[in-house]
Design a protein around this motif. Structure first.
Motif, mmCIF file in Angstrom:
data_model
loop_
_atom_site.group_PDB
_atom_site.id
_atom_site.type_symbol
_atom_site.label_atom_id
_atom_site.label_comp_id
_atom_site.label_asym_id
_atom_site.label_seq_id
_atom_site.Cartn_x
_atom_site.Cartn_y
_atom_site.Cartn_z
ATOM 1 N N ILE A 56 0.833 -1.199 0.000
ATOM 2 C CA ILE A 56 0.000 0.000 0.000
ATOM 3 C C ILE A 56 0.867 1.246 0.000
ATOM 4 O O ILE A 56 2.050 1.198 0.342
ATOM 5 N N MET A 57 0.245 2.344 -0.399
ATOM 6 C CA MET A 57 0.910 3.637 -0.401
ATOM 7 C C MET A 57 0.173 4.535 0.589
ATOM 8 O O MET A 57 -1.051 4.599 0.567
ATOM 9 N N VAL A 58 0.927 5.163 1.477
ATOM 10 C CA VAL A 58 0.370 6.136 2.414
ATOM 11 C C VAL A 58 0.958 7.488 2.040
ATOM 12 O O VAL A 58 2.174 7.687 2.123
ATOM 13 N N ARG A 59 0.110 8.387 1.606
ATOM 14 C CA ARG A 59 0.555 9.722 1.164
ATOM 15 C C ARG A 59 0.085 10.745 2.167
ATOM 16 O O ARG A 59 -1.113 10.948 2.345
ATOM 17 N N LYS A 60 1.047 11.357 2.852
ATOM 18 C CA LYS A 60 0.708 12.417 3.809
ATOM 19 C C LYS A 60 0.213 13.634 3.035
ATOM 20 O O LYS A 60 0.799 14.016 2.024
ATOM 21 N N VAL A 61 -0.874 14.190 3.504
ATOM 22 C CA VAL A 61 -1.441 15.378 2.862
ATOM 23 C C VAL A 61 -1.424 16.525 3.855
ATOM 24 O O VAL A 61 -1.585 16.334 5.051
ATOM 25 N N THR A 62 -1.195 17.718 3.330
ATOM 26 C CA THR A 62 -1.189 18.890 4.181
ATOM 27 C C THR A 62 -2.029 19.973 3.537
ATOM 28 O O THR A 62 -2.158 20.043 2.306
ATOM 29 N N SER A 63 -2.579 20.807 4.357
ATOM 30 C CA SER A 63 -3.363 21.924 3.852
ATOM 31 C C SER A 63 -2.473 23.150 3.756
ATOM 32 O O SER A 63 -1.716 23.459 4.669
ATOM 33 N N ALA A 64 -2.570 23.834 2.647
ATOM 34 C CA ALA A 64 -1.747 25.032 2.468
ATOM 35 C C ALA A 64 -2.564 26.299 2.723
ATOM 36 O O ALA A 64 -2.102 27.395 2.481
ATOM 37 N N GLY A 65 -3.783 26.123 3.208
ATOM 38 C CA GLY A 65 -4.640 27.287 3.359
ATOM 39 C C GLY A 65 -5.002 27.618 4.700
ATOM 40 O O GLY A 65 -4.832 27.597 5.753
#
Length: 65
Positions: A56-65
């Protein structure tokens, strides 16, 4: 054993004894809102079960707003 690719770091980790996506996220101290998880191009929800041998792939996401 589950093979996890952490992005964007491109780090590969093998985990033993995890059965759900939520368990994987917990191992990395991530909440479901902090990452997306995919297996073979399919997005997975935290309640999805994992099978031995899954990659599996775990992609960390961040908010830029």
């Amino acid at each position: 054993m589950i093979t996890v690719t952490l992005e964007p770091d491109n780090e590969v980790v093998e985990l033993h004894g995890v059965k759900t996506v939520l368990a994987v996220l917990n191992r990395f101290k991530l909440r479901p809102t902090m990452a997306i998880v995919a297996r073979s191009g399919e997005l997975l929800t935290p309640d999805r079960r994992l099978n031995p041998g899954d990659a599996i792939m775990v992609r960390k996401v961040t908010s830029a707003g």
